[in-house]
Design a protein around this motif. Structure first.
Motif, short mmCIF file in Angstrom:
data_model
loop_
_atom_site.label_atom_id
_atom_site.label_comp_id
_atom_site.label_asym_id
_atom_site.label_seq_id
_atom_site.Cartn_x
_atom_site.Cartn_y
_atom_site.Cartn_z
N ALA A 68 0.84 -1.20 0.00
CA ALA A 68 0.00 0.00 0.00
C ALA A 68 0.87 1.26 0.00
O ALA A 68 0.58 2.22 -0.73
CB ALA A 68 -0.94 -0.01 1.20
N LEU A 116 -8.13 5.33 -4.76
CA LEU A 116 -7.05 5.27 -5.74
C LEU A 116 -7.56 5.19 -7.18
O LEU A 116 -7.03 5.86 -8.07
CB LEU A 116 -6.11 4.11 -5.44
CG LEU A 116 -4.80 4.07 -6.23
CD1 LEU A 116 -3.98 5.34 -5.99
CD2 LEU A 116 -3.99 2.84 -5.83
N GLU A 120 -6.60 7.83 -10.02
CA GLU A 120 -5.95 7.39 -11.25
C GLU A 120 -6.78 7.74 -12.48
O GLU A 120 -6.21 8.03 -13.55
CB GLU A 120 -5.64 5.89 -11.17
CG GLU A 120 -4.48 5.61 -10.23
CD GLU A 120 -4.17 4.14 -10.06
OE1 GLU A 120 -5.02 3.28 -10.41
OE2 GLU A 120 -3.08 3.83 -9.56
N ARG A 142 4.12 5.36 -5.85
CA ARG A 142 3.94 5.38 -7.31
C ARG A 142 2.99 6.49 -7.73
O ARG A 142 3.19 7.15 -8.75
CB ARG A 142 3.43 4.03 -7.80
CG ARG A 142 4.52 3.01 -8.03
CD ARG A 142 4.02 1.78 -8.78
NE ARG A 142 2.93 1.09 -8.10
CZ ARG A 142 3.07 0.18 -7.14
NH1 ARG A 142 4.27 -0.14 -6.72
NH2 ARG A 142 2.01 -0.39 -6.60
N GLN A 189 3.82 1.53 -1.19
CA GLN A 189 4.42 1.63 -2.53
C GLN A 189 3.42 2.17 -3.55
O GLN A 189 3.81 2.87 -4.48
CB GLN A 189 4.98 0.27 -2.95
CG GLN A 189 6.21 -0.10 -2.15
CD GLN A 189 6.65 -1.54 -2.36
OE1 GLN A 189 5.90 -2.37 -2.88
NE2 GLN A 189 7.87 -1.85 -1.94
N LYS A 190 2.15 1.85 -3.38
CA LYS A 190 1.13 2.42 -4.27
C LYS A 190 1.08 3.93 -4.13
O LYS A 190 0.98 4.66 -5.12
CB LYS A 190 -0.26 1.83 -3.97
CG LYS A 190 -0.46 0.43 -4.46
CD LYS A 190 -1.87 -0.06 -4.11
CE LYS A 190 -2.06 -1.50 -4.51
NZ LYS A 190 -3.42 -1.98 -4.16
N LEU A 243 -5.75 5.55 -0.66
CA LEU A 243 -5.77 4.16 -1.11
C LEU A 243 -7.20 3.70 -1.41
O LEU A 243 -7.43 2.98 -2.38
CB LEU A 243 -5.12 3.25 -0.07
CG LEU A 243 -3.60 3.41 0.07
CD1 LEU A 243 -3.10 2.72 1.33
CD2 LEU A 243 -2.89 2.91 -1.18
#
Length: 183
Positions: free
Chosen positions: A84, A157, A161, A90, A86-87, A154
């Motif tokens: 999570a 997300l 995106e 990114r 790392q998401k 999260l």
């Protein structure tokens, strides 16, 4: 006293020749539109920078809360918490990539070949339209992420995106308009 330094007609002509040689002719609509385009893109980049900072702060908070420092009893963090984090990392990187792409986009050159083969003012009007959409999208992204924590980001997300995908599409449309391609 040398009158050449006071001859307004000759001085004006010399200045205009230099301005044209430098590719600049003030008081032209195209120059104002070019400056406006650069200013608008700069402000959009600023909004993206703030959005990225929000994600980076949320990521840092998430790491503090859910990962923490390793201990003897638990030397490795929970893999799902790491994934999570790392998401979020990114996501911040993707926002930075879009911002860099936005800032590196050119405006039409102010040269005789450009003016001969296409109407620069028309192209700049299309670019301003794209940039208005872009600023709106950047403002929405900023408002969406401002003050949110990592868990909220999260959970949302996919929506964030989707916003980034819309920004990418706007940049593609801008490039297409600039290079006279269909977007």
């Amino acid at each position: 006293m040398d009158s050449r330094f006071y001859d307004e007609g000759a001085l004006r002509q010399a200045a205009l020749n230099l301005f044209h040689g430098w590719g600049y002719n003030f008081y032209r609509t195209e120059n104002q539109l070019r400056a406006d385009d650069q200013l608008v893109r700069s402000k959009a980049g600023w909004l993206l920078g703030i959005a990225r900072a929000s994600v980076e702060q949320a990521e840092a908070g998430y790491r503090r809360e859910f990962i923490g420092a390793p201990t003897r009893e638990k030397p490795f963090p929970n893999p799902s918490n790491m994934a999570a984090a790392q998401k979020l990392e990114r996501l911040a990187g993707n926002i930075g990539t879009i911002s860099g792409r936005l800032q590196s986009q050119p405006v039409p050159e102010n040269d005789r070949m450009t003016q001969r083969y296409r109407q620069e003012a028309d192209t700049l009007q299309v670019l301003i339209s794209c940039d208005e959409r872009l600023v709106g999208q950047c403002s929405l992204l900023h408002a969406m992420l401002d003050g949110r924590n990592g868990l909220w980001m999260l959970e949302h997300l996919d929506e964030v995106e989707d916003g980034l995908a819309a920004l990418q599409q706007t940049l593609r449309s801008r490039e297409a308009a600039l290079f006279n391609r269909s977007g």
